[in-house]
Design a protein around this motif. Structure first.
Motif, PDB file in Angstrom:
ATOM      1  N   VAL A 190       0.856  -1.179   0.000  1.00  0.00           N
ATOM      2  CA  VAL A 190       0.000   0.000   0.000  1.00  0.00           C
ATOM      3  C   VAL A 190       0.895   1.233   0.000  1.00  0.00           C
ATOM      4  O   VAL A 190       1.847   1.310   0.769  1.00  0.00           O
ATOM      5  N   THR A 191       0.596   2.193  -0.865  1.00  0.00           N
ATOM      6  CA  THR A 191       1.379   3.426  -0.925  1.00  0.00           C
ATOM      7  C   THR A 191       0.468   4.630  -0.762  1.00  0.00           C
ATOM      8  O   THR A 191      -0.741   4.557  -1.015  1.00  0.00           O
ATOM      9  N   TYR A 192       1.073   5.728  -0.362  1.00  0.00           N
ATOM     10  CA  TYR A 192       0.323   6.970  -0.196  1.00  0.00           C
ATOM     11  C   TYR A 192      -0.285   7.409  -1.524  1.00  0.00           C
ATOM     12  O   TYR A 192      -1.481   7.688  -1.616  1.00  0.00           O
ATOM     13  N   THR A 193       0.537   7.462  -2.549  1.00  0.00           N
ATOM     14  CA  THR A 193       0.090   7.974  -3.841  1.00  0.00           C
ATOM     15  C   THR A 193      -1.029   7.122  -4.440  1.00  0.00           C
ATOM     16  O   THR A 193      -2.028   7.657  -4.921  1.00  0.00           O
ATOM     17  N   SER A 194      -0.885   5.808  -4.397  1.00  0.00           N
ATOM     18  CA  SER A 194      -1.851   4.922  -5.032  1.00  0.00           C
ATOM     19  C   SER A 194      -3.098   4.672  -4.202  1.00  0.00           C
ATOM     20  O   SER A 194      -4.171   4.442  -4.763  1.00  0.00           O
ATOM     21  N   ASP A 195      -2.986   4.684  -2.876  1.00  0.00           N
ATOM     22  CA  ASP A 195      -4.087   4.225  -2.044  1.00  0.00           C
ATOM     23  C   ASP A 195      -4.581   5.225  -0.998  1.00  0.00           C
ATOM     24  O   ASP A 195      -5.782   5.328  -0.766  1.00  0.00           O
ATOM     25  N   ILE A 196      -3.686   5.921  -0.347  1.00  0.00           N
ATOM     26  CA  ILE A 196      -4.052   6.718   0.824  1.00  0.00           C
ATOM     27  C   ILE A 196      -4.471   8.142   0.472  1.00  0.00           C
ATOM     28  O   ILE A 196      -5.410   8.679   1.067  1.00  0.00           O
ATOM     29  N   ALA A 197      -3.817   8.760  -0.489  1.00  0.00           N
ATOM     30  CA  ALA A 197      -4.130  10.158  -0.834  1.00  0.00           C
ATOM     31  C   ALA A 197      -5.605  10.337  -1.172  1.00  0.00           C
ATOM     32  O   ALA A 197      -6.230  11.311  -0.741  1.00  0.00           O
ATOM     33  N   SER A 198      -6.186   9.405  -1.908  1.00  0.00           N
ATOM     34  CA  SER A 198      -7.602   9.541  -2.282  1.00  0.00           C
ATOM     35  C   SER A 198      -8.522   9.431  -1.063  1.00  0.00           C
ATOM     36  O   SER A 198      -9.564  10.097  -1.006  1.00  0.00           O
ATOM     37  N   ILE A 199      -8.156   8.623  -0.083  1.00  0.00           N
ATOM     38  CA  ILE A 199      -8.955   8.511   1.150  1.00  0.00           C
ATOM     39  C   ILE A 199      -8.895   9.829   1.911  1.00  0.00           C
ATOM     40  O   ILE A 199      -9.926  10.355   2.345  1.00  0.00           O
ATOM     41  N   ILE A 200      -7.703  10.364   2.077  1.00  0.00           N
ATOM     42  CA  ILE A 200      -7.524  11.627   2.804  1.00  0.00           C
ATOM     43  C   ILE A 200      -8.222  12.761   2.055  1.00  0.00           C
ATOM     44  O   ILE A 200      -8.961  13.553   2.655  1.00  0.00           O
ATOM     45  N   ASN A 201      -8.015  12.848   0.746  1.00  0.00           N
ATOM     46  CA  ASN A 201      -8.621  13.922  -0.042  1.00  0.00           C
ATOM     47  C   ASN A 201     -10.148  13.848  -0.030  1.00  0.00           C
ATOM     48  O   ASN A 201     -10.819  14.881  -0.001  1.00  0.00           O
ATOM     49  N   GLY A 202     -10.699  12.668  -0.028  1.00  0.00           N
ATOM     50  CA  GLY A 202     -12.149  12.520  -0.055  1.00  0.00           C
ATOM     51  C   GLY A 202     -12.830  12.660   1.290  1.00  0.00           C
ATOM     52  O   GLY A 202     -14.041  12.881   1.354  1.00  0.00           O
ATOM     53  N   ASN A 203     -12.071  12.534   2.384  1.00  0.00           N
ATOM     54  CA  ASN A 203     -12.697  12.504   3.707  1.00  0.00           C
ATOM     55  C   ASN A 203     -12.151  13.509   4.714  1.00  0.00           C
ATOM     56  O   ASN A 203     -12.805  13.754   5.728  1.00  0.00           O
ATOM     57  N   CYS A 204     -10.988  14.070   4.458  1.00  0.00           N
ATOM     58  CA  CYS A 204     -10.336  14.880   5.488  1.00  0.00           C
ATOM     59  C   CYS A 204     -10.030  16.321   5.066  1.00  0.00           C
ATOM     60  O   CYS A 204     -10.014  17.220   5.903  1.00  0.00           O
ATOM     61  N   ILE A 205      -9.768  16.514   3.789  1.00  0.00           N
ATOM     62  CA  ILE A 205      -9.269  17.806   3.313  1.00  0.00           C
ATOM     63  C   ILE A 205     -10.269  18.943   3.508  1.00  0.00           C
ATOM     64  O   ILE A 205      -9.871  20.097   3.615  1.00  0.00           O
ATOM     65  N   SER A 206     -11.550  18.645   3.598  1.00  0.00           N
ATOM     66  CA  SER A 206     -12.516  19.735   3.773  1.00  0.00           C
ATOM     67  C   SER A 206     -12.228  20.528   5.049  1.00  0.00           C
ATOM     68  O   SER A 206     -12.509  21.721   5.110  1.00  0.00           O
TER      69      SER A 206
END
Length: 126
Positions: A45-61
């Protein structure tokens, strides 16, 4: 003299049988593939491939740069998420003080597992 010939013939015969090729020869590669592959060889699991989309979709707001809505830190970069991964894991798994907070939907179990796996895999970026 006959004993010497008989002994030589016996030694040569023994050598021929020992040098014959068979499938149990430990020096030969095993042509049969392993029927149960090692699950630890799966893709990391990598940040770029897997984690960034979770953070961007749920936390960045809230965890933008600068943070809003009383969020204590930004989570807009790999380094920021990596630095706060333990807190993120604790909060997304909390039943009393979860992230994201209500009325937002909680993270799915698969997203929570991916974040944990990312940490377990060594917090890889790419």
């Amino acid at each position: 003299m006959k004993l010497k010939h008989a002994l030589s013939l016996l030694v040569i015969t023994a050598l021929l049988f020992n040098c014959s090729s068979d499938s149990a020869n430990p020096g030969s590669p095993d042509p049969t593939p392993d029927p149960t592959p090692d699950p630890t060889n799966s893709t990391k699991v990598t940040y770029t491939s897997d984690i960034a989309s979770i953070i961007n979709g749920n936390c960045i707001s809230c965890h933008s740069d600068p943070p809003v809505n009383s969020a204590p830190m930004a989570l807009t970069t790999y380094a920021q998420v990596k630095n706060y991964v333990d807190l993120i894991i604790t909060r997304v798994n909390s039943s009393t003080n979860p992230m994201p907070p209500s009325p937002n939907d909680p993270l799915s179990d698969s997203d929570k597992s991916l974040i944990q796996q990312w940490k377990d895999d060594g917090l890889l970026e790419n």
